[in-house]
Scaffold this motif. Structure first.
Motif, PDB file in Angstrom:
ATOM      1  N   PRO A   1       0.816  -1.218   0.000  1.00  0.00           N
ATOM      2  CA  PRO A   1       0.000   0.000   0.000  1.00  0.00           C
ATOM      3  C   PRO A   1       0.844   1.258   0.000  1.00  0.00           C
ATOM      4  N   VAL A   2       0.332   2.300  -0.626  1.00  0.00           N
ATOM      5  CA  VAL A   2       0.968   3.609  -0.530  1.00  0.00           C
ATOM      6  C   VAL A   2       0.819   4.098   0.912  1.00  0.00           C
ATOM      7  N   LEU A   3       1.926   4.493   1.511  1.00  0.00           N
ATOM      8  CA  LEU A   3       1.877   5.005   2.876  1.00  0.00           C
ATOM      9  C   LEU A   3       1.715   6.521   2.833  1.00  0.00           C
ATOM     10  N   ASN A   4       0.463   6.957   2.664  1.00  0.00           N
ATOM     11  CA  ASN A   4       0.186   8.396   2.653  1.00  0.00           C
ATOM     12  C   ASN A   4       0.225   8.933   4.083  1.00  0.00           C
ATOM     13  N   TRP A   5      -0.030  10.218   4.230  1.00  0.00           N
ATOM     14  CA  TRP A   5       0.091  10.864   5.540  1.00  0.00           C
ATOM     15  C   TRP A   5      -0.925  10.305   6.532  1.00  0.00           C
ATOM     16  N   ALA A   6      -2.152  10.085   6.104  1.00  0.00           N
ATOM     17  CA  ALA A   6      -3.165   9.575   7.023  1.00  0.00           C
ATOM     18  C   ALA A   6      -2.749   8.217   7.596  1.00  0.00           C
ATOM     19  N   ARG A   7      -2.209   7.353   6.750  1.00  0.00           N
ATOM     20  CA  ARG A   7      -1.798   6.018   7.194  1.00  0.00           C
ATOM     21  C   ARG A   7      -0.574   6.093   8.100  1.00  0.00           C
ATOM     22  N   ARG A   8       0.391   6.909   7.734  1.00  0.00           N
ATOM     23  CA  ARG A   8       1.600   7.028   8.560  1.00  0.00           C
ATOM     24  C   ARG A   8       1.282   7.659   9.905  1.00  0.00           C
ATOM     25  N   HIS A   9       0.370   8.606   9.911  1.00  0.00           N
ATOM     26  CA  HIS A   9      -0.015   9.234  11.179  1.00  0.00           C
ATOM     27  C   HIS A   9      -0.654   8.205  12.111  1.00  0.00           C
ATOM     28  N   LYS A  10      -1.531   7.371  11.571  1.00  0.00           N
ATOM     29  CA  LYS A  10      -2.180   6.343  12.396  1.00  0.00           C
ATOM     30  C   LYS A  10      -1.155   5.374  12.965  1.00  0.00           C
ATOM     31  N   ILE A  11      -0.178   4.995  12.144  1.00  0.00           N
ATOM     32  CA  ILE A  11       0.882   4.092  12.600  1.00  0.00           C
ATOM     33  C   ILE A  11       1.685   4.743  13.721  1.00  0.00           C
ATOM     34  N   ALA A  12       2.089   5.999  13.526  1.00  0.00           N
ATOM     35  CA  ALA A  12       2.903   6.711  14.522  1.00  0.00           C
ATOM     36  C   ALA A  12       2.143   6.894  15.824  1.00  0.00           C
ATOM     37  N   LEU A  13       0.875   7.241  15.726  1.00  0.00           N
ATOM     38  CA  LEU A  13       0.065   7.447  16.930  1.00  0.00           C
ATOM     39  C   LEU A  13      -0.084   6.142  17.707  1.00  0.00           C
ATOM     40  N   GLY A  14      -0.248   5.033  17.003  1.00  0.00           N
ATOM     41  CA  GLY A  14      -0.347   3.734  17.677  1.00  0.00           C
ATOM     42  C   GLY A  14       0.921   3.388  18.438  1.00  0.00           C
ATOM     43  N   ILE A  15       2.073   3.630  17.817  1.00  0.00           N
ATOM     44  CA  ILE A  15       3.355   3.365  18.485  1.00  0.00           C
ATOM     45  C   ILE A  15       3.475   4.223  19.739  1.00  0.00           C
ATOM     46  N   ALA A  16       3.123   5.505  19.600  1.00  0.00           N
ATOM     47  CA  ALA A  16       3.215   6.432  20.735  1.00  0.00           C
ATOM     48  C   ALA A  16       2.295   5.992  21.874  1.00  0.00           C
ATOM     49  N   ARG A  17       1.085   5.558  21.532  1.00  0.00           N
ATOM     50  CA  ARG A  17       0.147   5.102  22.570  1.00  0.00           C
ATOM     51  C   ARG A  17       0.664   3.857  23.284  1.00  0.00           C
ATOM     52  N   GLY A  18       1.261   2.939  22.528  1.00  0.00           N
ATOM     53  CA  GLY A  18       1.820   1.737  23.139  1.00  0.00           C
ATOM     54  C   GLY A  18       2.928   2.073  24.120  1.00  0.00           C
ATOM     55  N   LEU A  19       3.825   2.973  23.719  1.00  0.00           N
ATOM     56  CA  LEU A  19       4.919   3.379  24.598  1.00  0.00           C
ATOM     57  C   LEU A  19       4.398   4.127  25.821  1.00  0.00           C
ATOM     58  N   ALA A  20       3.422   5.008  25.613  1.00  0.00           N
ATOM     59  CA  ALA A  20       2.855   5.762  26.737  1.00  0.00           C
ATOM     60  C   ALA A  20       2.221   4.804  27.751  1.00  0.00           C
ATOM     61  N   HIS A  21       1.585   3.743  27.258  1.00  0.00           N
ATOM     62  CA  HIS A  21       0.985   2.751  28.165  1.00  0.00           C
ATOM     63  C   HIS A  21       2.066   2.066  29.000  1.00  0.00           C
ATOM     64  N   LEU A  22       3.153   1.648  28.350  1.00  0.00           N
ATOM     65  CA  LEU A  22       4.248   0.992  29.071  1.00  0.00           C
ATOM     66  C   LEU A  22       4.839   1.918  30.132  1.00  0.00           C
ATOM     67  N   HIS A  23       5.052   3.172  29.767  1.00  0.00           N
ATOM     68  CA  HIS A  23       5.665   4.131  30.690  1.00  0.00           C
ATOM     69  C   HIS A  23       4.724   4.509  31.837  1.00  0.00           C
ATOM     70  N   GLY A  24       3.421   4.352  31.620  1.00  0.00           N
ATOM     71  CA  GLY A  24       2.453   4.772  32.621  1.00  0.00           C
ATOM     72  C   GLY A  24       1.971   3.670  33.548  1.00  0.00           C
ATOM     73  N   LEU A  25       2.526   2.461  33.416  1.00  0.00           N
ATOM     74  CA  LEU A  25       2.137   1.359  34.292  1.00  0.00           C
ATOM     75  C   LEU A  25       2.560   1.635  35.732  1.00  0.00           C
ATOM     76  N   GLU A  26       1.901   0.959  36.673  1.00  0.00           N
ATOM     77  CA  GLU A  26       2.232   1.148  38.090  1.00  0.00           C
ATOM     78  C   GLU A  26       3.724   0.905  38.334  1.00  0.00           C
ATOM     79  N   THR A  27       4.229  -0.162  37.728  1.00  0.00           N
ATOM     80  CA  THR A  27       5.675  -0.362  37.655  1.00  0.00           C
ATOM     81  C   THR A  27       6.058  -0.143  36.201  1.00  0.00           C
ATOM     82  N   PRO A  28       6.573   1.046  35.855  1.00  0.00           N
ATOM     83  CA  PRO A  28       6.811   1.383  34.438  1.00  0.00           C
ATOM     84  C   PRO A  28       7.751   0.408  33.746  1.00  0.00           C
ATOM     85  N   ILE A  29       7.491   0.198  32.462  1.00  0.00           N
ATOM     86  CA  ILE A  29       8.349  -0.636  31.628  1.00  0.00           C
ATOM     87  C   ILE A  29       8.907   0.243  30.518  1.00  0.00           C
ATOM     88  N   THR A  30      10.220   0.221  30.350  1.00  0.00           N
ATOM     89  CA  THR A  30      10.801   0.873  29.182  1.00  0.00           C
ATOM     90  C   THR A  30      10.949  -0.184  28.094  1.00  0.00           C
TER      91      THR A  30
END
Length: 294
Positions: free
Chosen positions: A89-118
């Motif tokens: 698939p062509v990775l246009n801006w809408a698709r790349r933004h969704k991918i980037a936001l998902g990665i950021a959310r996953g990392l934010a979840h790990l960092h925000g755990l009661e015992t944070p995970i890097t």
């Protein structure tokens, strides 16, 4: 499937027809069972739509250790960005933004755990992307069950591949800010379409933040974005592209304390959503032009 610093990855079929992924950890790479189990139990409890869940852990009689994951029909972000393939698939801006936001959310979840995970190993090769452009991070927290020498190999690879924060010398010093730096490099990789790090054949090193700094000084910022990314984008400023580039550079700040947290990154990415959301769902947009579904 592949060999990594942690060991060898296999795909296995179950008797009921299901499929799983087995990660056989390298002999001598893992800490003793007593040290591993608390970490394994914590990793096994982590559940988030942008993270690949650890389903089980097995230790055999000879000491062999297996990590067991769901097998998902995904490609790595690295493959999508850099490997040529008909029907991709062509990775246009809408698709790349969704991918980037998902990665950021996953990392934010790990960092925000009661015992944070890097995560410790954020890179395009550890991000899986499905046919709906949902991204999922793999291999998070594995450095905590590795002996120090093996964990430090990951830092050396991160340096060669251009993802290592300047202050990071050993893996046990990894933290949320070094994850943020690696995410910044990854976000630049998504925006520029260029692979960071060493080029073995040419012997050169591609420093993505430096490329952006030069473009800003030469007032050619809009020319640095990946051509494919710009398809359908009328105004990069209005679509949030320039703001996202600034965010990526903020994550790559040489001073760790200046970098944003992953919660801040998520908020900024959500504020800079592309206007043309319909571009996410255009099945005819493939690099072959044939309409082959991803």
């Amino acid at each position: 499937m592949e060999k990594t610093s942690y060991g060898t990855v296999y795909k296995a079929k179950l008797a009921d027809g299901g499929t799983i992924v087995l990660r056989l950890l390298r002999e001598g790479s893992c800490k003793e069972r007593k040290s591993c189990l608390p970490v394994i139990k914590q990793l096994g409890r982590v559940r988030h739509e942008n993270l690949i869940p650890l389903r089980a852990f097995y230790q055999g009689k000879r000491g062999e250790k297996l990590l067991i994951y769901d097998c998902l029909p995904n490609q790595t972000l690295y493959d999508l960005l850099h490997e040529p393939r008909v029907g991709k698939p062509v990775l246009n801006w809408a698709r790349r933004h969704k991918i980037a936001l998902g990665i950021a959310r996953g990392l934010a979840h790990l960092h925000g755990l009661e015992t944070p995970i890097t995560h410790g190993n954020v890179r395009s090769k550890t991000v899986l992307v499905d046919e709906f452009f949902v991204s999922r991070l793999n291999e998070f927290g594995l450095d905590r069950i590795m002996v120090p020498s093996v964990a430090d190999e990951i830092v050396a690879i991160a340096k060669d591949d251009g993802y290592k924060a300047p202050e990071l010398q050993k893996m046990n010093k990894c933290n949320s800010r070094t994850d943020a730096y690696a995410f910044g490099i990854l976000l630049l990789e998504i925006l520029l379409g260029k692979r960071p790090g060493k080029r073995l054949r040419r012997g050169e090193f591609v420093d993505l933040p430096s490329l952006v700094k030069v473009a800003v000084l030469e007032e050619t910022t809009l020319e640095i974005f990946d051509v494919e990314l710009l398809k359908g984008v009328r105004n990069p400023m209005e679509e949030g592209l320039v703001q996202t580039l600034k965010l990526a550079m903020g994550c790559c700040a040489p001073v760790a304390s200046v970098r944003p947290t992953m919660d801040e990154v998520v908020r900024q990415l959500e504020e800079n959503r592309p206007r043309n959301r319909s571009a996410l769902y255009s099945p005819a947009e493939t690099r072959s032009g044939s309409g082959t579904p991803f």
